[in-house]
Write a protein that holds these residues in place. Structure first.
Motif, PDB file in Angstrom:
ATOM      1  N   THR A 200       0.825  -1.207   0.000  1.00  0.00           N
ATOM      2  CA  THR A 200       0.000   0.000   0.000  1.00  0.00           C
ATOM      3  C   THR A 200       0.862   1.261   0.000  1.00  0.00           C
ATOM      4  O   THR A 200       0.430   2.307  -0.449  1.00  0.00           O
ATOM      5  CB  THR A 200      -0.949   0.036   1.210  1.00  0.00           C
ATOM      6  OG1 THR A 200      -0.178  -0.083   2.404  1.00  0.00           O
ATOM      7  CG2 THR A 200      -1.966  -1.081   1.137  1.00  0.00           C
TER       8      THR A 200
ATOM      9  N   ASP B 256     -10.728  -2.961  -6.472  1.00  0.00           N
ATOM     10  CA  ASP B 256     -10.178  -2.248  -7.627  1.00  0.00           C
ATOM     11  C   ASP B 256     -10.341  -3.034  -8.921  1.00  0.00           C
ATOM     12  O   ASP B 256     -10.391  -2.447 -10.001  1.00  0.00           O
ATOM     13  CB  ASP B 256      -8.688  -1.938  -7.408  1.00  0.00           C
ATOM     14  CG  ASP B 256      -8.469  -0.930  -6.297  1.00  0.00           C
ATOM     15  OD1 ASP B 256      -9.434  -0.240  -5.927  1.00  0.00           O
ATOM     16  OD2 ASP B 256      -7.326  -0.832  -5.809  1.00  0.00           O
TER      17      ASP B 256
ATOM     18  N   LEU C 117     -11.746  -0.869 -11.946  1.00  0.00           N
ATOM     19  CA  LEU C 117     -10.849  -0.536 -13.062  1.00  0.00           C
ATOM     20  C   LEU C 117     -11.140  -1.340 -14.323  1.00  0.00           C
ATOM     21  O   LEU C 117     -10.396  -1.238 -15.309  1.00  0.00           O
ATOM     22  CB  LEU C 117      -9.390  -0.765 -12.642  1.00  0.00           C
ATOM     23  CG  LEU C 117      -8.892   0.135 -11.520  1.00  0.00           C
ATOM     24  CD1 LEU C 117      -7.557  -0.355 -10.992  1.00  0.00           C
ATOM     25  CD2 LEU C 117      -8.768   1.567 -12.013  1.00  0.00           C
TER      26      LEU C 117
ATOM     27  N   LEU D 219      -1.795  -1.438 -15.394  1.00  0.00           N
ATOM     28  CA  LEU D 219      -2.791  -1.223 -14.335  1.00  0.00           C
ATOM     29  C   LEU D 219      -2.327  -1.835 -13.020  1.00  0.00           C
ATOM     30  O   LEU D 219      -2.481  -1.235 -11.963  1.00  0.00           O
ATOM     31  CB  LEU D 219      -4.133  -1.849 -14.731  1.00  0.00           C
ATOM     32  CG  LEU D 219      -5.129  -0.942 -15.421  1.00  0.00           C
ATOM     33  CD1 LEU D 219      -6.390  -1.706 -15.790  1.00  0.00           C
ATOM     34  CD2 LEU D 219      -5.469   0.260 -14.575  1.00  0.00           C
TER      35      LEU D 219
ATOM     36  N   ASN E 134       0.416   0.314 -11.400  1.00  0.00           N
ATOM     37  CA  ASN E 134      -0.068   1.585 -10.854  1.00  0.00           C
ATOM     38  C   ASN E 134      -1.114   1.437  -9.747  1.00  0.00           C
ATOM     39  O   ASN E 134      -1.480   2.423  -9.117  1.00  0.00           O
ATOM     40  CB  ASN E 134      -0.644   2.454 -11.972  1.00  0.00           C
ATOM     41  CG  ASN E 134       0.424   2.917 -12.928  1.00  0.00           C
ATOM     42  OD1 ASN E 134       1.539   3.242 -12.522  1.00  0.00           O
ATOM     43  ND2 ASN E 134       0.119   2.913 -14.223  1.00  0.00           N
ATOM     44  N   ASN E 135      -1.618   0.225  -9.525  1.00  0.00           N
ATOM     45  CA  ASN E 135      -2.664  -0.003  -8.525  1.00  0.00           C
ATOM     46  C   ASN E 135      -2.315  -1.218  -7.668  1.00  0.00           C
ATOM     47  O   ASN E 135      -2.783  -2.319  -7.928  1.00  0.00           O
ATOM     48  CB  ASN E 135      -4.020  -0.227  -9.218  1.00  0.00           C
ATOM     49  CG  ASN E 135      -4.435   0.957 -10.046  1.00  0.00           C
ATOM     50  OD1 ASN E 135      -4.907   1.938  -9.528  1.00  0.00           O
ATOM     51  ND2 ASN E 135      -4.229   0.857 -11.353  1.00  0.00           N
TER      52      ASN E 135
END
Length: 113
Positions: free
Chosen positions: A34, A62, A66, A80, A83-84
């Motif tokens: 995180t 998410d 997303l 993705l 970045n997440n």
């Protein structure tokens, strides 16, 4: 042996992985996803070891938000994921070029021998 555990403090499997290595007095480095996430190089190494689809948590909040289920290209999914960090299955445990996802003490035991 250079063990890295990438996970989230609230994840029970991450806590179990940490306990596994502590009980055996094996040093490890914990990386909170995180806060830090995986670097590009770490992501490539883990992806080469276990595959990109095994890293994605289909049950995460998410994932649906997303539209991860609609992204077909591997490069799009990888971007993705990078970045997440909330999309990762945890814990991701690395030992050099070897990696696992989830709680798999049978594999970790083979690293120690």
């Amino acid at each position: 042996m250079n063990i890295q555990i990438f996970g989230v403090k609230k994840c029970f499997d991450t806590k179990k992985a940490e306990r596994y290595f502590k009980e055996r007095k094996i040093n490890y480095q914990f990386v909170d996803l995180t806060m830090f996430g995986l670097s590009k190089g770490e992501l490539q190494s883990v992806k080469a070891s276990i595959g990109l689809n095994n890293l994605v948590n289909n049950a995460s909040k998410d994932y649906k938000k997303l539209n991860m289920d609609r992204i077909i290209s591997e490069s799009g999914r990888e971007e993705l994921l990078f970045n997440n960090p909330g999309l990762y299955k945890t814990p991701i445990v690395r030992n050099g070029k070897k990696s696992t996802v989830g709680y798999v003490p049978a594999v970790w035991a083979s690293w120690v021998d």
